[in-house]
Design a protein around this motif. Structure first.
Motif, mmCIF file in Angstrom:
data_model
loop_
_atom_site.group_PDB
_atom_site.id
_atom_site.type_symbol
_atom_site.label_atom_id
_atom_site.label_comp_id
_atom_site.label_asym_id
_atom_site.label_seq_id
_atom_site.Cartn_x
_atom_site.Cartn_y
_atom_site.Cartn_z
ATOM 1 N N ILE A 6 0.892 -1.171 0.000
ATOM 2 C CA ILE A 6 0.000 0.000 0.000
ATOM 3 C C ILE A 6 0.923 1.212 0.000
ATOM 4 C CG2 ILE A 6 -1.874 1.224 1.141
ATOM 5 C CD1 ILE A 6 -2.689 -1.315 2.512
ATOM 6 N N CYS A 8 3.254 2.932 -3.268
ATOM 7 C CA CYS A 8 4.321 2.384 -4.118
ATOM 8 C C CYS A 8 5.343 3.477 -4.441
ATOM 9 C CB CYS A 8 3.723 1.811 -5.399
ATOM 10 S SG CYS A 8 2.556 0.502 -5.075
ATOM 11 N N GLY A 9 5.688 4.259 -3.423
ATOM 12 C CA GLY A 9 6.623 5.367 -3.627
ATOM 13 C C GLY A 9 8.054 4.952 -3.351
ATOM 14 N N ILE A 11 10.125 4.553 -0.590
ATOM 15 C CA ILE A 11 10.639 3.526 0.319
ATOM 16 C C ILE A 11 10.038 2.158 -0.003
ATOM 17 C CG2 ILE A 11 9.002 3.604 2.276
ATOM 18 C CD1 ILE A 11 12.838 3.571 2.439
ATOM 19 N N SER A 42 2.491 5.701 -10.138
ATOM 20 C CA SER A 42 3.497 5.152 -9.200
ATOM 21 C C SER A 42 3.432 3.633 -9.194
ATOM 22 C CB SER A 42 3.222 5.608 -7.762
ATOM 23 O OG SER A 42 3.672 6.884 -7.538
ATOM 24 N N HIS A 78 2.632 10.181 6.497
ATOM 25 C CA HIS A 78 2.318 9.880 7.905
ATOM 26 C C HIS A 78 0.843 10.106 8.253
ATOM 27 C CE1 HIS A 78 6.808 11.068 8.706
ATOM 28 N NE2 HIS A 78 6.676 10.060 7.858
ATOM 29 N N HIS A 81 -1.401 7.118 7.741
ATOM 30 C CA HIS A 81 -1.087 5.818 8.365
ATOM 31 C C HIS A 81 -2.310 5.259 9.093
ATOM 32 C CE1 HIS A 81 3.629 6.121 8.536
ATOM 33 N NE2 HIS A 81 3.141 6.353 7.337
ATOM 34 N N LEU A 84 -5.219 3.867 6.761
ATOM 35 C CA LEU A 84 -4.891 2.632 6.048
ATOM 36 C C LEU A 84 -4.588 1.476 6.999
ATOM 37 C CD1 LEU A 84 -3.146 4.403 3.131
ATOM 38 C CD2 LEU A 84 -5.129 2.910 2.961
ATOM 39 N N LYS A 99 7.387 3.742 9.684
ATOM 40 C CA LYS A 99 7.480 4.668 10.808
ATOM 41 C C LYS A 99 7.182 6.085 10.325
ATOM 42 C CE LYS A 99 10.363 7.210 9.757
ATOM 43 N NZ LYS A 99 10.585 8.009 8.530
ATOM 44 N N ALA A 125 7.740 -0.469 10.925
ATOM 45 C CA ALA A 125 8.963 -0.687 10.144
ATOM 46 C C ALA A 125 10.066 0.282 10.594
ATOM 47 C CB ALA A 125 8.662 -0.523 8.653
ATOM 48 N N ASN A 127 13.430 0.082 10.779
ATOM 49 C CA ASN A 127 14.416 -0.881 10.290
ATOM 50 C C ASN A 127 15.752 -0.832 11.020
ATOM 51 O OD1 ASN A 127 13.910 1.521 8.454
ATOM 52 N ND2 ASN A 127 16.075 1.078 8.067
ATOM 53 N N SER A 167 12.757 11.338 -1.400
ATOM 54 C CA SER A 167 11.385 11.589 -0.950
ATOM 55 C C SER A 167 11.082 13.055 -0.708
ATOM 56 C CB SER A 167 11.071 10.849 0.330
ATOM 57 O OG SER A 167 11.696 9.644 0.397
ATOM 58 N N LYS A 178 3.885 14.863 -3.503
ATOM 59 C CA LYS A 178 5.144 14.162 -3.264
ATOM 60 C C LYS A 178 6.009 14.904 -2.257
ATOM 61 C CE LYS A 178 5.551 10.397 -5.747
ATOM 62 N NZ LYS A 178 5.707 9.111 -5.083
ATOM 63 N N ARG A 181 6.657 15.657 2.690
ATOM 64 C CA ARG A 181 7.574 15.542 3.831
ATOM 65 C C ARG A 181 8.017 16.893 4.377
ATOM 66 N NH1 ARG A 181 11.652 10.491 3.019
ATOM 67 N NH2 ARG A 181 11.768 10.289 5.272
ATOM 68 N N ASP A 194 11.018 12.113 11.656
ATOM 69 C CA ASP A 194 11.169 11.458 10.352
ATOM 70 C C ASP A 194 12.495 10.678 10.342
ATOM 71 O OD1 ASP A 194 10.961 10.692 7.737
ATOM 72 O OD2 ASP A 194 10.383 12.634 6.962
ATOM 73 N N TYR A 297 22.855 0.432 6.254
ATOM 74 C CA TYR A 297 21.478 0.722 6.672
ATOM 75 C C TYR A 297 20.453 -0.024 5.814
ATOM 76 C CZ TYR A 297 17.403 3.747 7.469
ATOM 77 O OH TYR A 297 16.168 4.221 7.761
HETATM 78 N N1 LIG Z 1 12.649 3.526 6.764
HETATM 79 C C1 LIG Z 1 13.185 4.495 6.039
HETATM 80 O O1 LIG Z 1 14.399 4.616 5.925
HETATM 81 C C2 LIG Z 1 12.266 5.447 5.323
HETATM 82 C C3 LIG Z 1 12.750 6.266 4.290
HETATM 83 C C4 LIG Z 1 11.844 7.075 3.602
HETATM 84 C C5 LIG Z 1 10.502 7.093 3.974
HETATM 85 N N2 LIG Z 1 10.070 6.316 5.001
HETATM 86 C C6 LIG Z 1 8.657 6.306 5.441
HETATM 87 O O2 LIG Z 1 7.893 5.638 4.431
HETATM 88 C C7 LIG Z 1 6.613 6.251 4.294
HETATM 89 C C8 LIG Z 1 6.431 6.681 2.841
HETATM 90 O O3 LIG Z 1 7.493 7.546 2.469
HETATM 91 P P1 LIG Z 1 8.020 7.622 0.950
HETATM 92 O O4 LIG Z 1 9.310 8.337 1.040
HETATM 93 O O5 LIG Z 1 7.985 6.293 0.327
HETATM 94 O O6 LIG Z 1 6.905 8.569 0.326
HETATM 95 P P2 LIG Z 1 6.519 8.734 -1.224
HETATM 96 O O7 LIG Z 1 5.833 10.046 -1.324
HETATM 97 O O8 LIG Z 1 7.687 8.456 -2.098
HETATM 98 O O9 LIG Z 1 5.472 7.543 -1.468
HETATM 99 C C9 LIG Z 1 4.200 7.520 -0.876
HETATM 100 C C10 LIG Z 1 3.268 6.789 -1.838
HETATM 101 O O10 LIG Z 1 2.001 6.664 -1.192
HETATM 102 C C11 LIG Z 1 1.004 6.897 -2.181
HETATM 103 N N3 LIG Z 1 -0.253 7.231 -1.535
HETATM 104 C C12 LIG Z 1 -0.661 8.437 -1.072
HETATM 105 N N4 LIG Z 1 -1.904 8.328 -0.546
HETATM 106 C C13 LIG Z 1 -2.264 7.030 -0.662
HETATM 107 C C14 LIG Z 1 -3.436 6.298 -0.305
HETATM 108 N N5 LIG Z 1 -4.471 6.869 0.323
HETATM 109 N N6 LIG Z 1 -3.490 4.984 -0.602
HETATM 110 C C15 LIG Z 1 -2.445 4.369 -1.232
HETATM 111 N N7 LIG Z 1 -1.327 5.023 -1.604
HETATM 112 C C16 LIG Z 1 -1.239 6.337 -1.317
HETATM 113 C C17 LIG Z 1 1.596 8.006 -3.047
HETATM 114 O O11 LIG Z 1 0.948 8.117 -4.288
HETATM 115 C C18 LIG Z 1 3.045 7.545 -3.154
HETATM 116 O O12 LIG Z 1 3.244 6.693 -4.262
HETATM 117 C C19 LIG Z 1 6.591 7.355 5.344
HETATM 118 O O13 LIG Z 1 6.030 6.864 6.526
HETATM 119 C C20 LIG Z 1 8.056 7.693 5.550
HETATM 120 O O14 LIG Z 1 8.366 8.261 6.814
HETATM 121 C C21 LIG Z 1 10.927 5.481 5.670
#
Ligand SMILES: NC(=O)c1ccc[n+]([C@@H]2O[C@H](COP(=O)([O-])OP(=O)(O)OC[C@H]3O[C@@H](n4cnc5c(N)ncnc54)[C@H](O)[C@@H]3O)[C@@H](O)[C@H]2O)c1
Length: 351
Positions: A6, A8-9, A11, A42, A78, A81, A84, A99, A125, A127, A167, A178, A181, A194, A297
């Motif tokens: 859920i 597909c961005g 991370i 996406s 966030h 979260h 969903l 997270k 998550a 990680n 991101s 997009k 953040r 974050d 990492y």
């Molecule tokens: N663990 C890590 O190192 C790390 C790194 C980056 C981001 N993150 C976390 O991952 C999460 C996503 O960040 P990202 O950088 O991938 O963001 P992103 O903007 O690249 O991707 C988010 C995706 O969610 C989609 N989206 C938005 N609303 C939606 C909905 N209602 N239903 C389904 N899809 C929907 C968007 O279209 C997009 O493709 C955040 O919680 C962020 O804090 C974690």
């Protein structure tokens, strides 16, 4: 396991690569059955990139009706979260949620409450819990290789220009959202809640709970509404103290820095440049000695998925409970409070 992504961005791609490698290594019966993203472009790009044969949906409910999915990895902004995660719990799915748990503590508590009504696995998550260098250091500290721990420093430094996940950027073909953040309302904070959280988890993992923090926030990044510079002192329940800094700038070229340094009565342990390898400095090795291989990492996502799979399919207990994962959020919020009130704040007293 029948898995869906859920979101597909940026991370989600890292999760997908870990899942694909995990399946290839272990041959476990894991199938990606659905991609769910409100931005179809996406999901299409993601599907093509990994040559997947699964279906694409914009809503989770459609995916559960049309596929036999049983587990989801949620990687969305966030503020989404809660919505969903609750939908996934109500559909009786196992959930690995990125997270921080949510953008506010109230929202996180609602997620936790609902998760307790589900018999399925719920993991956050974070990680860093699975980052091999961080795990190795825990063993080294238990073995006393640098004597008694005196203090530690965690330094999280990122420029939005060079963000490895991209991101923070609005790329060609992206929607404006997009850049969510940068938005305080969408994220619930700045750099601390974050990316900074990934540097706070190792400190908690090594030294136990943070008893108090004193913190100063600043705002060097012109687009970031929350703090983009966060500087704090932590005191731990075991009486160790640590310094934390989290910084996000627009274009800074940072000098070579080491994400973690732990000082003991007999020497120092460092995580190597950009998070690779573990180094020790002591009487025998005054110029330093690499005593653990370079994993890094990103390798933690593979081990995190292994834990999620083992909990879901083999009945294991997660290495970190969701309640424990609320800890970084509480620390970030305590730091925010300390910045405003200019006093020491106890994270676990926040409710
Ligand atoms: N663990 C890590 O190192 C790390 C790194 C980056 C981001 N993150 C976390 O991952 C999460 C996503 O960040 P990202 O950088 O991938 O963001 P992103 O903007 O690249 O991707 C988010 C995706 O969610 C989609 N989206 C938005 N609303 C939606 C909905 N209602 N239903 C389904 N899809 C929907 C968007 O279209 C997009 O493709 C955040 O919680 C962020 O804090 C974690």
């Amino acid at each position: 396991m029948k898995l869906a992504f859920i979101g597909c961005g940026r991370i989600a791609v890292v999760h997908a690569e870990s899942v694909i490698k995990y399946v290839s290594d272990t041959k476990h019966p894991i199938e990606i059955v659905a991609l769910i993203d409100t931005n179809l472009a996406s999901a299409e790009e993601f599907k093509n990139k990994y040559n997947l044969s699964c279906k694409i949906f914009t809503q989770l409910e459609e995916a559960t009706q049309e596929t036999a999915l049983d587990s989801v990895i949620i990687s969305v902004p966030h503020y989404l979260h809660e919505d969903l995660a609750l939908k996934a719990f109500s559909q009786k799915l196992n959930v690995l949620l990125e997270k921080p748990m949510a953008h506010t503590l109230d929202s996180a508590h609602r997620i936790l409450d609902q998760s307790k009504r589900s018999d399925n696995i719920f993991m956050i998550a974070e990680n860093s819990q699975y980052w091999p260098e961080i795990l190795k250091i825990k063993d080294l500290l238990l073995d006393g290789v640098i004597g008694e721990v005196v203090t530690a420093k965690a330094s999280f430094r990122q420029s939005s220009d060079k963000d490895i996940f991209d991101s923070y950027s609005v790329l060609d073909g992206d929607t404006e959202s997009k850049a969510w953040r940068y938005s305080l309302a969408a994220t619930g904070g700045g750099i601390t809640i974050d990316g900074g959280a990934h540097w706070i988890r190792p400190l908690r993992f090594w030294f136990g709970e943070i008893k108090e923090t004193f913190c100063k926030f600043s705002y060097p990044h012109p687009l970031m509404e929350g703090e983009s510079l966060s500087q704090a002192i932590f005191t731990f329940e075991n009486s160790v103290t640590a310094i934390f800094e989290g910084i996000l700038t627009e274009k800074t070229v940072f000098s070579k820095d080491y994400p973690f340094r732990i000082t003991g009565t007999r020497g120092e342990i460092m995580v190597g440049y950009e998070g690779y390898g573990v180094y020790i400095f002591d009487q025998e090795h005054p110029d330093g000695f690499q005593l653990f291989d370079r994993h890094g990492y990103i390798s933690s996502f593979y081990h995190q998925f292994h834990d999620f799979y083992s909990c879901t399919v083999l009945g294991k207990t997660p290495d970190a409970s969701p309640e424990y994962s609320l800890g970084e959020m509480k620390v970030a919020l305590a730091m925010e409070k300390s910045n405003i009130e200019k006093m020491w704040v106890t994270p676990h007293k926040l409710i």
